[in-house]
Design a protein around this motif. Structure first.
Motif, PDB file in Angstrom:
ATOM      1  N   ILE A 163     -47.212 104.885 -12.475  1.00  0.00           N
ATOM      2  CA  ILE A 163     -46.494 105.048 -11.208  1.00  0.00           C
ATOM      3  C   ILE A 163     -47.134 106.153 -10.381  1.00  0.00           C
ATOM      4  CG2 ILE A 163     -44.326 105.862 -10.224  1.00  0.00           C
ATOM      5  CD1 ILE A 163     -42.883 104.321 -12.287  1.00  0.00           C
ATOM      6  N   ILE A 164     -47.571 107.237 -11.039  1.00  0.00           N
ATOM      7  CA  ILE A 164     -48.223 108.322 -10.296  1.00  0.00           C
ATOM      8  C   ILE A 164     -49.530 107.830  -9.678  1.00  0.00           C
ATOM      9  CG2 ILE A 164     -49.348 110.555 -10.571  1.00  0.00           C
ATOM     10  CD1 ILE A 164     -47.195 111.360 -12.457  1.00  0.00           C
ATOM     11  N   ALA A 165     -50.291 107.022 -10.445  1.00  0.00           N
ATOM     12  CA  ALA A 165     -51.556 106.498  -9.909  1.00  0.00           C
ATOM     13  C   ALA A 165     -51.297 105.598  -8.707  1.00  0.00           C
ATOM     14  CB  ALA A 165     -52.301 105.726 -11.000  1.00  0.00           C
ATOM     15  N   ILE A 166     -50.269 104.742  -8.811  1.00  0.00           N
ATOM     16  CA  ILE A 166     -49.956 103.844  -7.697  1.00  0.00           C
ATOM     17  C   ILE A 166     -49.494 104.640  -6.485  1.00  0.00           C
ATOM     18  CG2 ILE A 166     -48.301 102.085  -6.964  1.00  0.00           C
ATOM     19  CD1 ILE A 166     -48.555 100.902  -9.733  1.00  0.00           C
ATOM     20  N   ALA A 167     -48.703 105.708  -6.725  1.00  0.00           N
ATOM     21  CA  ALA A 167     -48.233 106.523  -5.604  1.00  0.00           C
ATOM     22  C   ALA A 167     -49.401 107.186  -4.897  1.00  0.00           C
ATOM     23  CB  ALA A 167     -47.248 107.572  -6.105  1.00  0.00           C
ATOM     24  N   ALA A 168     -50.401 107.644  -5.680  1.00  0.00           N
ATOM     25  CA  ALA A 168     -51.552 108.302  -5.061  1.00  0.00           C
ATOM     26  C   ALA A 168     -52.304 107.332  -4.162  1.00  0.00           C
ATOM     27  CB  ALA A 168     -52.473 108.860  -6.146  1.00  0.00           C
ATOM     28  N   SER A 169     -52.537 106.086  -4.654  1.00  0.00           N
ATOM     29  CA  SER A 169     -53.294 105.148  -3.809  1.00  0.00           C
ATOM     30  C   SER A 169     -52.460 104.694  -2.621  1.00  0.00           C
ATOM     31  CB  SER A 169     -53.782 103.966  -4.634  1.00  0.00           C
ATOM     32  OG  SER A 169     -52.798 103.556  -5.517  1.00  0.00           O
ATOM     33  N   VAL A 219     -39.651 110.492  -2.863  1.00  0.00           N
ATOM     34  CA  VAL A 219     -38.460 110.955  -3.583  1.00  0.00           C
ATOM     35  C   VAL A 219     -37.990 109.880  -4.564  1.00  0.00           C
ATOM     36  CG1 VAL A 219     -36.050 111.557  -3.299  1.00  0.00           C
ATOM     37  CG2 VAL A 219     -37.725 112.546  -1.788  1.00  0.00           C
ATOM     38  N   MET A 220     -37.983 108.623  -4.124  1.00  0.00           N
ATOM     39  CA  MET A 220     -37.523 107.545  -5.002  1.00  0.00           C
ATOM     40  C   MET A 220     -38.457 107.373  -6.192  1.00  0.00           C
ATOM     41  SD  MET A 220     -36.452 104.940  -1.998  1.00  0.00           S
ATOM     42  CE  MET A 220     -35.799 103.574  -2.905  1.00  0.00           C
ATOM     43  N   LEU A 221     -39.771 107.444  -5.965  1.00  0.00           N
ATOM     44  CA  LEU A 221     -40.719 107.298  -7.076  1.00  0.00           C
ATOM     45  C   LEU A 221     -40.539 108.410  -8.101  1.00  0.00           C
ATOM     46  CD1 LEU A 221     -43.933 106.288  -5.150  1.00  0.00           C
ATOM     47  CD2 LEU A 221     -42.741 104.930  -6.797  1.00  0.00           C
ATOM     48  N   ASN A 222     -40.274 109.638  -7.625  1.00  0.00           N
ATOM     49  CA  ASN A 222     -40.068 110.749  -8.552  1.00  0.00           C
ATOM     50  C   ASN A 222     -38.811 110.565  -9.379  1.00  0.00           C
ATOM     51  OD1 ASN A 222     -41.957 113.059  -8.591  1.00  0.00           O
ATOM     52  ND2 ASN A 222     -41.862 112.708  -6.413  1.00  0.00           N
ATOM     53  N   ALA A 223     -37.762 110.006  -8.763  1.00  0.00           N
ATOM     54  CA  ALA A 223     -36.519 109.770  -9.500  1.00  0.00           C
ATOM     55  C   ALA A 223     -36.766 108.797 -10.650  1.00  0.00           C
ATOM     56  CB  ALA A 223     -35.463 109.219  -8.555  1.00  0.00           C
ATOM     57  N   VAL A 224     -37.538 107.741 -10.384  1.00  0.00           N
ATOM     58  CA  VAL A 224     -37.829 106.773 -11.434  1.00  0.00           C
ATOM     59  C   VAL A 224     -38.652 107.418 -12.542  1.00  0.00           C
ATOM     60  CG1 VAL A 224     -38.976 104.609 -11.897  1.00  0.00           C
ATOM     61  CG2 VAL A 224     -37.629 104.862  -9.869  1.00  0.00           C
ATOM     62  N   ASN A 225     -39.568 108.310 -12.171  1.00  0.00           N
ATOM     63  CA  ASN A 225     -40.372 108.990 -13.189  1.00  0.00           C
ATOM     64  C   ASN A 225     -39.507 109.825 -14.120  1.00  0.00           C
ATOM     65  OD1 ASN A 225     -42.835 108.028 -12.654  1.00  0.00           O
ATOM     66  ND2 ASN A 225     -43.535 109.771 -11.462  1.00  0.00           N
ATOM     67  N   ILE A 226     -38.490 110.509 -13.576  1.00  0.00           N
ATOM     68  CA  ILE A 226     -37.583 111.292 -14.427  1.00  0.00           C
ATOM     69  C   ILE A 226     -36.893 110.375 -15.430  1.00  0.00           C
ATOM     70  CG2 ILE A 226     -35.472 112.648 -14.461  1.00  0.00           C
ATOM     71  CD1 ILE A 226     -36.178 113.808 -11.872  1.00  0.00           C
ATOM     72  N   ALA A 227     -36.410 109.218 -14.965  1.00  0.00           N
ATOM     73  CA  ALA A 227     -35.707 108.294 -15.865  1.00  0.00           C
ATOM     74  C   ALA A 227     -36.645 107.813 -16.970  1.00  0.00           C
ATOM     75  CB  ALA A 227     -35.156 107.120 -15.075  1.00  0.00           C
ATOM     76  N   PHE A 228     -37.888 107.484 -16.621  1.00  0.00           N
ATOM     77  CA  PHE A 228     -38.839 107.023 -17.632  1.00  0.00           C
ATOM     78  C   PHE A 228     -39.105 108.097 -18.680  1.00  0.00           C
ATOM     79  CE2 PHE A 228     -40.619 103.541 -14.862  1.00  0.00           C
ATOM     80  CZ  PHE A 228     -40.322 102.550 -15.760  1.00  0.00           C
ATOM     81  N   ALA A 229     -39.323 109.349 -18.222  1.00  0.00           N
ATOM     82  CA  ALA A 229     -39.619 110.422 -19.173  1.00  0.00           C
ATOM     83  C   ALA A 229     -38.418 110.689 -20.078  1.00  0.00           C
ATOM     84  CB  ALA A 229     -40.019 111.683 -18.418  1.00  0.00           C
TER      85      ALA A 229
END
Lengths: 100, 187
Positions: A65-71, A37-47
């Motif tokens: 960030i998406i690549a890091i989340a996947a690994s 949830v936290m990683l997705n929130a940061v992605n919204i701010a970046f976009a």
């Protein structure tokens, strides 16, 4: 009209929801959900910043960030399965082996 | 007009779904609401004109990561409610609320935005995917390759960690297996 601060406030709200989850969860799998949830929130701010400043660098950071989340999920779930095989539980209070 | 309606709809639904994720006792409810919230977040990206990022969010997050989670959930007992003893819920909510206030103040603070200029500006009349591709394979080529290597390492470590002793049953009670066996015998 929707401005940049609208998106940033939504992103901050979602980030705080994830932070509350990290603080109050005791189950390791649920802790993983809260970090997602936290990683997705940061992605919204970046976009949003990338859109309003007409700059592509924000979207690039979101991709990484998406690549890091996947690994992180791949390694973390492997570790969770090893922990569950060894101890039979995913509760943090039961897994704490160092008394302090 | 559509942007405003879509923004408020998506934000309300996303916040509600993520609250379910964080507060639910059931792993299945938490996981499904997390997946639905991620689909709605890709809606945010489509509103913002980041089409390729929205597609990547759908493919990587909703497709791959949630499939990994549901795969891992099959190892654990997902039907039982999770019992968590919270030592001090008031302190946790105080800390979370304070951090939320600090974050909102940080994001809502006025910044000297005139000094910010676009490092990699978007081009008019060029699609988002082409723009992203050009930047990704020129300026961000080394991080891209490093990310590919990191995903390879993560895949190998995932296989090695999860693949040990796959022939043994994880759950202690064999009652489910016995039930299946008796059903077979009855037939």
């Amino acid at each position: 009209m929707i401005g940049l601060s609208h998106y940033l406030i939504v992103s901050a709200l979602i980030f705080s929801i994830g932070l509350i989850g990290v603080l109050r969860r005791r189950n390791l799998l649920m802790l993983f959900f809260a970090t997602e949830v936290m990683l997705n929130a940061v992605n919204i701010a970046f976009a949003a910043i990338s859109h309003y400043y007409n700059d592509l660098a924000g979207q690039m950071f979101a991709f990484f960030i998406i690549a890091i989340a996947a690994s992180e999920v791949a390694v973390g779930l492997g570790l969770l399965i090893v922990l569950y095989k060894k101890y039979g539980t995913l509760d943090l209070d039961d897994l704490a082996s160092m008394k302090g | 007009m559509y942007e405003i309606v879509a923004f408020y709809l998506f934000s309300a639904l996303t916040i509600g779904l993520f609250l379910v994720t964080v507060l639910s006792k059931n792993v299945l409810y938490a996981m499904t609401s997390l997946a639905a919230g991620m689909v709605l977040i890709s809606g945010f990206f489509f509103i913002l004109g980041a089409d390729f990022l929205g597609a990547v969010q759908l493919v990587a997050y909703v497709g791959a990561i949630m499939a990994l989670y549901s795969f891992a959930m099959m190892f654990f007992d997902a039907t039982r409610d999770i019992k968590e003893k919270n030592t001090n819920p008031a302190l946790v909510f105080l800390l979370g609320g304070l951090s939320a206030v600090v974050l909102v103040l940080m994001f809502a603070a006025p910044i000297h935005s005139d000094a910010i200029q676009a490092l990699y500006p978007m081009h008019e009349g060029v699609g988002n995917a082409q723009d992203v591709g050009i930047i990704l394979f020129t300026k961000y080529l080394v991080p891209f390759e490093v990310a590919a290597l990191m995903l390879l390492v993560a895949m190998i470590s995932g296989i090695i960690l999860a693949g040990k002793k796959m022939d043994q049953s994880l759950t202690e009670d064999m009652s489910a297996d016995d039930e299946i066996l008796t059903q077979k015998d009855e037939k």
